[in-house]
Design a protein around this motif. Structure first.
Motif: not given
Length: 252
Positions: A89-91, A93, A201-203, A207
């Motif tokens: 996960r993005g930071e 998320d 997005q952001g996974d 990334r």
């Protein structure tokens, strides 16, 4: 085999960093380990819940190791439970630090504030991604294959019919659709961006692959099929039979 060494840190292990394959295999949810400094090594949920898919991807680590060996490819595996902090996960998320998952409340996370979140990011999440980034950048023609597993049935939901799911983003369809075709030709019930969407997005794939233009795919295997060593070896053989030479076959 070249580069057979195993490098370990608190946040991850790397197998065969010097192996020659273009493929980099990754396993974001390899373990249900909780470090001692997080809740005394206990998230406050029952052992049977820690053994479920909510804490890690059952069977994925063994499959990753076996497949990496067959492909003579490097692999990186996380060494902390997704319930501690989710490296996929993005930071920013909201599901980065889960407080309830598939009907189970996570007591140690329930009141975890910003300092606790930052400690987990700094000691686990960021070191994992730094090591991942270095491996991905080790050669200019790198391709990434992320290995996950999924549970046959979430609580209160229908049973999932697929043996394998192939996930990919609409931003890069070089590998996903072709891999689905080959999996189906092999006779496996294969999900096309099932049981989840392949774009988040952001996974990790976003990334380390999409942001750099690297060919990529995420493979989900149903976890009852790889719950033991025999299943992991079987599916490693099956997937290696397709992934070996796959990039060349498709001119990638």
């Amino acid at each position: 085999m070249q580069g057979e060494g195993i490098m370990t840190a608190e946040a991850y292990s790397i197998i065969g960093a010097g192996r020659p394959s273009r493929w980099l295999l990754t396993c974001d949810h390899a373990t249900n380990r909780v470090p001692d400094w997080v809740g005394g090594g206990d998230l406050g949920i029952a052992p049977e819940d820690m053994a479920r898919h909510i804490a890690y991807d059952v069977g994925a680590a063994g499959l990753t190791r076996a497949l990496a060996q067959r492909l003579d490819a490097p692999a990186i595996l996380s060494d902390f439970s997704r319930l501690v902090i989710d490296p996929n996960r993005g930071e920013d998320d909201p599901t980065l630090l889960m407080r309830i998952y598939d009907g189970t409340v996570i007591p140690t996370n329930r009141h975890a504030g910003a300092p606790e979140r930052e400690a987990r990011l700094e000691q686990l999440y960021r070191p994992y991604h730094a090591a991942y980034a270095a491996l991905a950048a080790a050669r200019p023609d790198r391709a990434i294959c992320a290995i996950h597993s999924f549970t046959r049935q979430l609580r209160g939901r229908p049973r999932r019919p697929w043996a394998v799911g192939v996930l990919y983003s609409h931003r890069d369809e070089r590998l996903g659709p072709a891999l689905i075709r080959e999996c189906r030709e092999a006779g496996w019930i294969t999900g096309d961006n099932e049981p989840y969407s392949g774009h988040l997005q952001g996974d990790s794939i976003d990334r380390h692959a999409l942001a750099h233009g690297r060919p990529n795919v995420l493979i989900e295997v149903r976890n009852d099929l790889i719950a033991d060593a025999a299943g992991q070896e079987l599916w490693a053989d099956r997937l290696a039979g397709i992934l070996r030479g796959f990039l060349d076959r498709h001119g990638i």
